[in-house]
Motif scaffolding. Sequence first.
Motif, PDB file in Angstrom:
ATOM      1  N   ILE A  30       0.841  -1.199   0.000  1.00  8.89           N
ATOM      2  CA  ILE A  30       0.000   0.000   0.000  1.00  8.89           C
ATOM      3  C   ILE A  30       0.875   1.248   0.000  1.00  8.89           C
ATOM      4  N   ALA A  31       1.931   1.228   0.791  1.00  5.58           N
ATOM      5  CA  ALA A  31       2.840   2.384   0.853  1.00  5.58           C
ATOM      6  C   ALA A  31       3.489   2.645  -0.503  1.00  5.58           C
ATOM      7  N   THR A  32       3.885   1.589  -1.211  1.00  3.37           N
ATOM      8  CA  THR A  32       4.511   1.800  -2.530  1.00  3.37           C
ATOM      9  C   THR A  32       3.496   2.289  -3.555  1.00  3.37           C
ATOM     10  N   TYR A  33       2.241   1.848  -3.441  1.00  3.33           N
ATOM     11  CA  TYR A  33       1.196   2.355  -4.340  1.00  3.33           C
ATOM     12  C   TYR A  33       0.941   3.836  -4.077  1.00  3.33           C
ATOM     13  N   GLU A  34       0.815   4.186  -2.796  1.00  5.13           N
ATOM     14  CA  GLU A  34       0.517   5.572  -2.439  1.00  5.13           C
ATOM     15  C   GLU A  34       1.659   6.522  -2.792  1.00  5.13           C
ATOM     16  N   SER A  35       2.877   6.032  -2.735  1.00  6.42           N
ATOM     17  CA  SER A  35       4.023   6.891  -3.065  1.00  6.42           C
ATOM     18  C   SER A  35       4.223   7.028  -4.570  1.00  6.42           C
ATOM     19  N   GLY A  36       3.603   6.132  -5.332  1.00  9.67           N
ATOM     20  CA  GLY A  36       3.759   6.172  -6.780  1.00  9.67           C
ATOM     21  C   GLY A  36       4.949   5.377  -7.288  1.00  9.67           C
ATOM     22  N   ARG A  37       5.650   4.701  -6.395  1.00 10.39           N
ATOM     23  CA  ARG A  37       6.806   3.899  -6.821  1.00 10.39           C
ATOM     24  C   ARG A  37       6.379   2.681  -7.628  1.00 10.39           C
ATOM     25  N   VAL A  38       5.202   2.137  -7.317  1.00 11.52           N
ATOM     26  CA  VAL A  38       4.676   0.967  -8.014  1.00 11.52           C
ATOM     27  C   VAL A  38       3.238   1.255  -8.416  1.00 11.52           C
ATOM     28  N   VAL A  39       2.884   0.869  -9.636  1.00  8.34           N
ATOM     29  CA  VAL A  39       1.505   1.017 -10.103  1.00  8.34           C
ATOM     30  C   VAL A  39       0.790  -0.310  -9.843  1.00  8.34           C
ATOM     31  N   PRO A  40      -0.343  -0.266  -9.155  1.00  2.79           N
ATOM     32  CA  PRO A  40      -1.075  -1.506  -8.873  1.00  2.79           C
ATOM     33  C   PRO A  40      -1.565  -2.166 -10.159  1.00  2.79           C
ATOM     34  N   ASP A  41      -1.755  -3.483 -10.085  1.00  3.96           N
ATOM     35  CA  ASP A  41      -2.301  -4.191 -11.243  1.00  3.96           C
ATOM     36  C   ASP A  41      -3.822  -4.036 -11.282  1.00  3.96           C
ATOM     37  N   ASP A  42      -4.410  -4.469 -12.393  1.00  7.58           N
ATOM     38  CA  ASP A  42      -5.854  -4.332 -12.576  1.00  7.58           C
ATOM     39  C   ASP A  42      -6.648  -5.070 -11.498  1.00  7.58           C
ATOM     40  N   ALA A  43      -6.129  -6.209 -11.050  1.00  5.40           N
ATOM     41  CA  ALA A  43      -6.834  -6.978 -10.019  1.00  5.40           C
ATOM     42  C   ALA A  43      -6.972  -6.171  -8.734  1.00  5.40           C
ATOM     43  N   PHE A  44      -5.948  -5.412  -8.384  1.00  5.43           N
ATOM     44  CA  PHE A  44      -6.015  -4.587  -7.174  1.00  5.43           C
ATOM     45  C   PHE A  44      -7.088  -3.513  -7.327  1.00  5.43           C
ATOM     46  N   PHE A  45      -7.149  -2.880  -8.495  1.00  8.96           N
ATOM     47  CA  PHE A  45      -8.183  -1.874  -8.739  1.00  8.96           C
ATOM     48  C   PHE A  45      -9.568  -2.482  -8.540  1.00  8.96           C
ATOM     49  N   LYS A  46      -9.771  -3.672  -9.081  1.00 12.09           N
ATOM     50  CA  LYS A  46     -11.078  -4.331  -8.966  1.00 12.09           C
ATOM     51  C   LYS A  46     -11.417  -4.627  -7.510  1.00 12.09           C
ATOM     52  N   VAL A  47     -10.433  -5.115  -6.757  1.00 11.03           N
ATOM     53  CA  VAL A  47     -10.662  -5.435  -5.338  1.00 11.03           C
ATOM     54  C   VAL A  47     -11.052  -4.178  -4.565  1.00 11.03           C
ATOM     55  N   VAL A  48     -10.322  -3.094  -4.783  1.00  8.92           N
ATOM     56  CA  VAL A  48     -10.619  -1.847  -4.072  1.00  8.92           C
ATOM     57  C   VAL A  48     -12.022  -1.361  -4.426  1.00  8.92           C
ATOM     58  N   CYS A  49     -12.346  -1.387  -5.705  1.00  8.66           N
ATOM     59  CA  CYS A  49     -13.658  -0.888  -6.141  1.00  8.66           C
ATOM     60  C   CYS A  49     -14.793  -1.735  -5.591  1.00  8.66           C
ATOM     61  N   LEU A  50     -14.634  -3.043  -5.596  1.00 13.09           N
ATOM     62  CA  LEU A  50     -15.687  -3.920  -5.077  1.00 13.09           C
ATOM     63  C   LEU A  50     -15.781  -3.866  -3.555  1.00 13.09           C
ATOM     64  N   THR A  51     -14.651  -3.809  -2.896  1.00 11.95           N
ATOM     65  CA  THR A  51     -14.636  -3.813  -1.430  1.00 11.95           C
ATOM     66  C   THR A  51     -15.232  -2.537  -0.845  1.00 11.95           C
ATOM     67  N   PHE A  52     -14.918  -1.404  -1.469  1.00 11.44           N
ATOM     68  CA  PHE A  52     -15.325  -0.115  -0.895  1.00 11.44           C
ATOM     69  C   PHE A  52     -16.356   0.633  -1.743  1.00 11.44           C
ATOM     70  N   ASN A  53     -16.902  -0.031  -2.769  1.00  8.57           N
ATOM     71  CA  ASN A  53     -17.904   0.577  -3.644  1.00  8.57           C
ATOM     72  C   ASN A  53     -17.381   1.863  -4.301  1.00  8.57           C
ATOM     73  N   VAL A  54     -16.126   1.810  -4.746  1.00  9.54           N
ATOM     74  CA  VAL A  54     -15.477   2.970  -5.353  1.00  9.54           C
ATOM     75  C   VAL A  54     -15.701   2.960  -6.853  1.00  9.54           C
ATOM     76  N   ASN A  55     -15.897   4.133  -7.408  1.00  5.01           N
ATOM     77  CA  ASN A  55     -16.018   4.318  -8.846  1.00  5.01           C
ATOM     78  C   ASN A  55     -14.623   4.124  -9.461  1.00  5.01           C
ATOM     79  N   GLU A  56     -14.470   3.124 -10.311  1.00  4.23           N
ATOM     80  CA  GLU A  56     -13.154   2.825 -10.885  1.00  4.23           C
ATOM     81  C   GLU A  56     -12.612   3.983 -11.706  1.00  4.23           C
TER      82      GLU A  56
END
Length: 92
Positions: A30-56
């Motif tokens: 999470i820290a590397t994603y937030e800092s911009g050092r690593v870009v999350p994969d598509d699966a992570f985006f899907k998990v976040v959106c489904l878990t927290f009802n976030v607009n992708e």
Amino acid sequence: MNSRLKILRKYLKLTQPEFGKLCGKSRDAIATYESGRVVPDDAFFKVVCLTFNVNEEWLRNGTEPMFAQPTTFSLDDFAKAKGATPLELKIM
């Protein structure tokens, strides 16, 4: 995207370890994603959106709104589309 991920986490009042646990990632990930050092994969985006009802679109591009809008269901429209009579509509 990295700043929006942090905005979301803080909005939800979660620490990096708590957020990571809910998303199946470590605090370090999470820290590397937030800092911009690593870009999350598509699966992570899907998990976040489904878990927290976030607009992708918001998470990826900043397109409002932050949270996905619920789709609404109209029983009247459904019944009319199925050919309900005026009496049946009145009873409903």
